[in-house]
Design an enzyme around this catalytic site. Structure first.
Site, mmCIF file in Angstrom:
data_model
loop_
_atom_site.group_PDB
_atom_site.id
_atom_site.type_symbol
_atom_site.label_atom_id
_atom_site.label_comp_id
_atom_site.label_asym_id
_atom_site.label_seq_id
_atom_site.Cartn_x
_atom_site.Cartn_y
_atom_site.Cartn_z
ATOM 1 N N PRO A 200 -15.919 -4.595 2.577
ATOM 2 C CA PRO A 200 -17.185 -4.909 3.249
ATOM 3 C C PRO A 200 -18.292 -3.915 2.907
ATOM 4 O O PRO A 200 -19.469 -4.219 3.071
ATOM 5 C CB PRO A 200 -16.830 -4.844 4.736
ATOM 6 C CG PRO A 200 -15.669 -3.905 4.802
ATOM 7 C CD PRO A 200 -14.884 -4.183 3.552
ATOM 8 N N TYR B 113 0.871 -1.178 0.000
ATOM 9 C CA TYR B 113 0.000 0.000 0.000
ATOM 10 C C TYR B 113 0.909 1.228 0.000
ATOM 11 O O TYR B 113 1.570 1.531 0.981
ATOM 12 C CB TYR B 113 -0.902 0.037 1.232
ATOM 13 C CG TYR B 113 -1.925 -1.066 1.333
ATOM 14 C CD1 TYR B 113 -2.274 -1.842 0.235
ATOM 15 C CD2 TYR B 113 -2.560 -1.325 2.538
ATOM 16 C CE1 TYR B 113 -3.227 -2.846 0.331
ATOM 17 C CE2 TYR B 113 -3.515 -2.326 2.660
ATOM 18 C CZ TYR B 113 -3.827 -3.086 1.555
ATOM 19 O OH TYR B 113 -4.773 -4.091 1.672
ATOM 20 N N PRO C 114 -19.213 1.675 -3.953
ATOM 21 C CA PRO C 114 -19.977 1.505 -2.710
ATOM 22 C C PRO C 114 -21.324 0.823 -2.933
ATOM 23 O O PRO C 114 -21.960 0.981 -3.986
ATOM 24 C CB PRO C 114 -20.166 2.945 -2.228
ATOM 25 C CG PRO C 114 -19.017 3.692 -2.811
ATOM 26 C CD PRO C 114 -18.775 3.053 -4.155
ATOM 27 N N GLY D 12 -18.308 -2.497 -0.223
ATOM 28 C CA GLY D 12 -18.348 -2.416 -1.683
ATOM 29 C C GLY D 12 -17.058 -1.936 -2.305
ATOM 30 O O GLY D 12 -16.882 -2.001 -3.517
#
Length: 292
Positions: free
Chosen positions: A214, A63, A220, A216
């Protein structure tokens, strides 16, 4: 202040953690690449999460790359004794921000050492091997060779526990022949429920399931049924989506990510949201309608 302990706890390796954690992916720049626009805001989110009882943070040195782990270290080191930091290896970022497979022994070993250095720890609590046979979702492929590398690093004491990410049920079974698999991290939410049977099998085995995206992810969740339930409960659709996951199975650990202290507080408030059986049935229809 929200009591996130109301969401319950579950075993992650040899540690027991609260089921509502935090995912650090969004602390990097746009597209999870480069530095954040506001580094101090990212630090504030991490400190707020821990102050509110979060004891499970999910991250990776790819990341940024490196950025997110360096921010975690700046914000939280020396770490609280009860904090479990879960990272993942198996991918690397290209200069064009692409996500690329990094499965060789040298790449996996280097990734573990990158995580150790940037987090500032002598051993990593949990390392998930992120499978890259299909970047968009689980796909069959052999994992013995890369997982054996990770298991050897575990024997050396650099890694305490091993998990899998983006994996199939067959790969979990294959992985268990090599080392103990303490968690599986796959995409799963109200609308994407391909892992329903696998979650129940893992629950029976006492293995944690950690859904990424969780809410999306980059697209979303949007559903009239979800919005209607949220309106009736006086909650946000995202809080309802998280509460549904907590009710779905006892082995689900949540790591919703955000770069906003306000959104963090909203997410954690899902721990206190109670859903009736009738509400659960209404929400269960969302996936059925999507696949119809």
């Amino acid at each position: 202040m929200t009591d996130i302990a109301k969401a319950g706890t579950f075993k992650l390796g040899d540690r027991t953690v609260k089921r509502l954690g935090y995912g650090a992916m969004q602390l990097a720049g746009p597209g999870v690449f480069g530095p954040p626009k506001d580094r101090q805001a990212a630090i504030a989110v991490l400190r707020e999460a821990v102050a509110r009882g979060v004891d499970h943070i999910d991250t990776s040195d790819f990341y940024g790359p490196h950025v997110t782990n360096q921010i975690i270290r700046e914000a939280l080191h020396p770490y609280p004794d009860d904090l479990v930091i879960v990272t993942k290896i198996g991918a690397k970022r290209g200069p064009d921000a692409s996500w690329n497979k990094a499965f060789s022994a040298a790449e996996l070993t280097s990734a573990v050492h990158d995580n150790l250095r940037n987090l500032g720890v002598e051993a990593l609590d949990v390392v998930n091997l992120r499978l890259m046979f299909d970047v968009h979702g689980p796909a069959e492929g052999p994992i013995e060779e890369p997982l054996s590398v990770l298991a050897e690093l575990q024997k050396q004491g650099l890694v305490r526990h091993v998990g899998l990410s983006n994996a199939t049920a067959n790969q979990v079974a294959e992985g268990r022949k090599i080392t103990d698999i303490v968690c599986l991290q796959n995409q799963y939410n109200l609308a994407h429920r391909e892992d329903d049977a696998l979650i129940d099998d893992l629950a029976a085995a006492g293995t944690a399931y950690v859904p990424f995206f969780p809410l999306g992810g980059f697209s979303p969740l949007q559903s009239t049924a979800l919005s209607d339930v949220a309106a009736k409960l006086g909650a946000t659709p995202m809080q309802v989506a998280l509460a549904w996951l907590l009710r779905r199975a006892p082995n689900i650990l949540l790591i919703p990510g955000t770069s906003s202290v306000g959104h963090l507080r909203e997410n954690l408030a899902a721990a206190e949201l109670e859903l009736s059986e009738e509400t659960m049935r209404a929400l269960d229809q969302i996936a059925a309608e999507k696949s119809a």
